[in-house]
Design an enzyme around this catalytic site. Sequence first.
Site, PDB file in Angstrom:
ATOM      1  N   LYS A  40     -10.531  -0.619  10.299  1.00 41.82           N
ATOM      2  CA  LYS A  40     -10.681  -1.760   9.395  1.00 41.82           C
ATOM      3  C   LYS A  40     -11.129  -3.013  10.132  1.00 41.82           C
ATOM      4  O   LYS A  40     -11.208  -4.097   9.560  1.00 41.82           O
ATOM      5  CB  LYS A  40      -9.362  -2.043   8.668  1.00 41.82           C
ATOM      6  CG  LYS A  40      -8.996  -0.981   7.636  1.00 41.82           C
ATOM      7  CD  LYS A  40      -7.766  -1.378   6.881  1.00 41.82           C
ATOM      8  CE  LYS A  40      -7.110  -0.252   6.131  1.00 41.82           C
ATOM      9  NZ  LYS A  40      -7.842   0.189   4.932  1.00 41.82           N
ATOM     10  N   GLN A  58      -4.507  -5.362   6.808  1.00 38.96           N
ATOM     11  CA  GLN A  58      -5.533  -6.197   6.171  1.00 38.96           C
ATOM     12  C   GLN A  58      -5.609  -7.599   6.753  1.00 38.96           C
ATOM     13  O   GLN A  58      -6.525  -8.341   6.429  1.00 38.96           O
ATOM     14  CB  GLN A  58      -5.262  -6.308   4.664  1.00 38.96           C
ATOM     15  CG  GLN A  58      -5.377  -5.001   3.897  1.00 38.96           C
ATOM     16  CD  GLN A  58      -6.813  -4.502   3.797  1.00 38.96           C
ATOM     17  OE1 GLN A  58      -7.771  -5.240   4.044  1.00 38.96           O
ATOM     18  NE2 GLN A  58      -6.967  -3.247   3.441  1.00 38.96           N
ATOM     19  N   CYS A 109      -4.659   2.612  -3.781  1.00 38.14           N
ATOM     20  CA  CYS A 109      -3.412   3.082  -3.159  1.00 38.14           C
ATOM     21  C   CYS A 109      -2.276   2.093  -3.390  1.00 38.14           C
ATOM     22  O   CYS A 109      -1.460   1.855  -2.489  1.00 38.14           O
ATOM     23  CB  CYS A 109      -3.577   3.341  -1.671  1.00 38.14           C
ATOM     24  SG  CYS A 109      -4.712   4.657  -1.296  1.00 38.14           S
ATOM     25  N   HIS A 137       0.875  -1.169   0.000  1.00 39.27           N
ATOM     26  CA  HIS A 137       0.000   0.000   0.000  1.00 39.27           C
ATOM     27  C   HIS A 137       0.918   1.228   0.000  1.00 39.27           C
ATOM     28  O   HIS A 137       2.015   1.174   0.556  1.00 39.27           O
ATOM     29  CB  HIS A 137      -0.816  -0.060   1.291  1.00 39.27           C
ATOM     30  CG  HIS A 137      -1.890   0.987   1.415  1.00 39.27           C
ATOM     31  ND1 HIS A 137      -1.624   2.257   1.855  1.00 39.27           N
ATOM     32  CD2 HIS A 137      -3.222   0.931   1.189  1.00 39.27           C
ATOM     33  CE1 HIS A 137      -2.764   2.947   1.891  1.00 39.27           C
ATOM     34  NE2 HIS A 137      -3.743   2.172   1.489  1.00 39.27           N
ATOM     35  N   ASP A 189       3.103  -4.811   7.910  1.00 37.98           N
ATOM     36  CA  ASP A 189       1.875  -4.036   7.723  1.00 37.98           C
ATOM     37  C   ASP A 189       0.714  -5.028   7.784  1.00 37.98           C
ATOM     38  O   ASP A 189       0.430  -5.736   6.813  1.00 37.98           O
ATOM     39  CB  ASP A 189       1.916  -3.311   6.378  1.00 37.98           C
ATOM     40  CG  ASP A 189       0.592  -2.637   6.053  1.00 37.98           C
ATOM     41  OD1 ASP A 189      -0.383  -2.813   6.816  1.00 37.98           O
ATOM     42  OD2 ASP A 189       0.525  -1.940   5.030  1.00 37.98           O
TER      43      ASP A 189
HETATM   44  C1  PLP Z   1      -2.406  -2.825   3.534  1.00 37.16           C
HETATM   45  C2  PLP Z   1      -2.696  -1.459   4.051  1.00 37.16           C
HETATM   46  N1  PLP Z   1      -1.743  -0.775   4.682  1.00 37.16           N
HETATM   47  C3  PLP Z   1      -1.980   0.445   5.180  1.00 37.16           C
HETATM   48  C4  PLP Z   1      -3.199   1.065   5.057  1.00 37.16           C
HETATM   49  C5  PLP Z   1      -3.392   2.437   5.622  1.00 37.16           C
HETATM   50  O1  PLP Z   1      -4.211   2.399   6.727  1.00 37.16           O
HETATM   51  P1  PLP Z   1      -4.747   3.738   7.397  1.00 37.16           P
HETATM   52  O2  PLP Z   1      -5.344   4.544   6.283  1.00 37.16           O
HETATM   53  O3  PLP Z   1      -5.755   3.282   8.371  1.00 37.16           O
HETATM   54  O4  PLP Z   1      -3.588   4.421   8.022  1.00 37.16           O
HETATM   55  C6  PLP Z   1      -4.219   0.395   4.399  1.00 37.16           C
HETATM   56  C7  PLP Z   1      -5.544   1.036   4.219  1.00 37.16           C
HETATM   57  O5  PLP Z   1      -6.119   1.077   3.171  1.00 37.16           O
HETATM   58  C8  PLP Z   1      -3.959  -0.903   3.878  1.00 37.16           C
HETATM   59  O6  PLP Z   1      -4.909  -1.581   3.219  1.00 37.16           O
END
Ligand code: PLP
Lengths: 147, 404
Positions: free
Chosen positions: B223, B200, B362, B120, B197
Amino acid sequence: MNELQELYQQVIIDHNHNPRNFHKIKHPSHSAKGHNPLCGDKFNIFLTIKDDIITEISFTGSGCAISKASSSLMTEALLGKTVTEAQKLFDLVHNMVTTGLANAKDIGKLAVLSGVHKFPVRVKCAILPWHTMKNALDKSTQTAITE
Amino acid sequence: MSKLDINKIRSDFPIFADKSLIYLDSAATTHKPKQVINAISNFYSNYYANVHRGIYELGMKATEAYQSARQNIANFINASDWRSIVFTGGTTESINLVAYSWARKNLKTGDEILITEMEHHSNIVPWQLAAEETGVLLKYIPINTDGTLDLSNIDKLITSKTKLVSIIHQSNVFGTINPIKKIINHAKKVNAITFIDAAQSIPHSHVDVQDLDCDFLAFSGHKMLGPTSIGVLYGKTELLDSMMPFMSGGDMINSVTMTESTWNDIPYKFEAGTPKIAQAIGFGAAIDYINDIGIDKIHDYEQSLLKVALEKLKSIDELEIYGHQTGENGAVISFNLEGVHPHDLAQFLDQDGIAVRAGHHCAQPIMNKLEVSATIRASFYLYNTEEEIDKLCASLRKTQSFFN
Ligand SMILES: Cc1ncc(COP(=O)(O)O)c(C=O)c1O
């Protein structure tokens, strides 16, 4: 027919499937790239302007049906117009896609885009090629074209 | 279908009182059960106060609830020490915290950071900026077009120069679950710091930080049924202890004189200012909700939904699914329908009350790899049903015939 199907009527679907003037011009006098980073739509607009008249206009790129049809319809509408007429049409189209209001006589076939105003997130799709065209007119990119 | 009491679950979510809503965008953010909404509302209505300050009763009650949310979250990911749980604004902030307080302080020219092409943007851009400032080289583990990581050259990518390896656990585009344990083990051989990370993965499956033995891990409350603007940075205590604060101000200091300050203990050192009290309490309630059902049961239910969804989507002509060819995958499906641009398609699905995501999610490096500008993404959670999958497929077919 609901509002969405009204917007995506035959003309839009047709121009999406069979875009007009969908190619590169060899030596355009004006060109610009349009990009909507949010949705990934990307278009190039090419123009040849001789004695203030748009004698050639075309586009390449990819995007949703609305942006593609808008590009295609734009190239049809602007061919043979003067630069001043093109700027004027930009204003009319801009006004139409944001308010839905347009004078049938001035806007002609482009009226099919008027339904966009009911879908605010799609306005940017319809207007992207027009902004790109305007950028091209504002700045000759003759020298920037490399092939 | 693996069993969950789906009617009971759906009745817990006020948003689903609207029977026409088919929400298939939980990978972006999830809806909230009334248990979470009530916990937040109860805090504001009945025991609202600042934490760590008041000597009075309300302040103590608020502090207790805030602390118990932290403990709850620590237990959920099997962290051995609640001090490993730093509350942040979300995954993005957690990554930035480490990029500023660890990477910028510990890395120098000649070092390397390794991430993947599957990340992401939030696990790319903070490292790009840190790398630029420190003269570090940012490298990528490539992806295959089938949505998996290409680990064939992992021994060449992880070398003695590698100081940090940061990897997405579950892809937000493909649903691919990456073999992070294997990658962490590779990183350990060269003493690189590891960051996962888990934005998900944690909402949908049991993740155990002691078993993974990663150094850092990040996820977001919104999430996983919790409120917005709260997330977690998990870090090993000795690492967190060694790091400088990220932001500074009140709450994160022990003593302040005109010339210097000493830092509070972890995790408070990283939580400057009045904390996210209501959000933490809401997040704790979300974890309770998940625990009451059982994360393994949720996982199994989602897996059975995924199987049905893949089968039904595959029966639609000229629908291309990205990924889901091998290995383990979460209930996230990206696809395109030939001849209908994803934005047009999402608009037509919306007309039928179906919320899906259209775009690059993203993850532009992935889109470049697939040579598409965008995809449609349908993602599922514990409140989705097989009937909703049928409606999605019907709407897809209808739109397809309208465009052709
Ligand atoms: C894999 C992953 N990492 C990071 C993020 C970023 O999360 P946040 O917007 O809650 O900081 C997301 C959110 O879409 C994501 O899907």
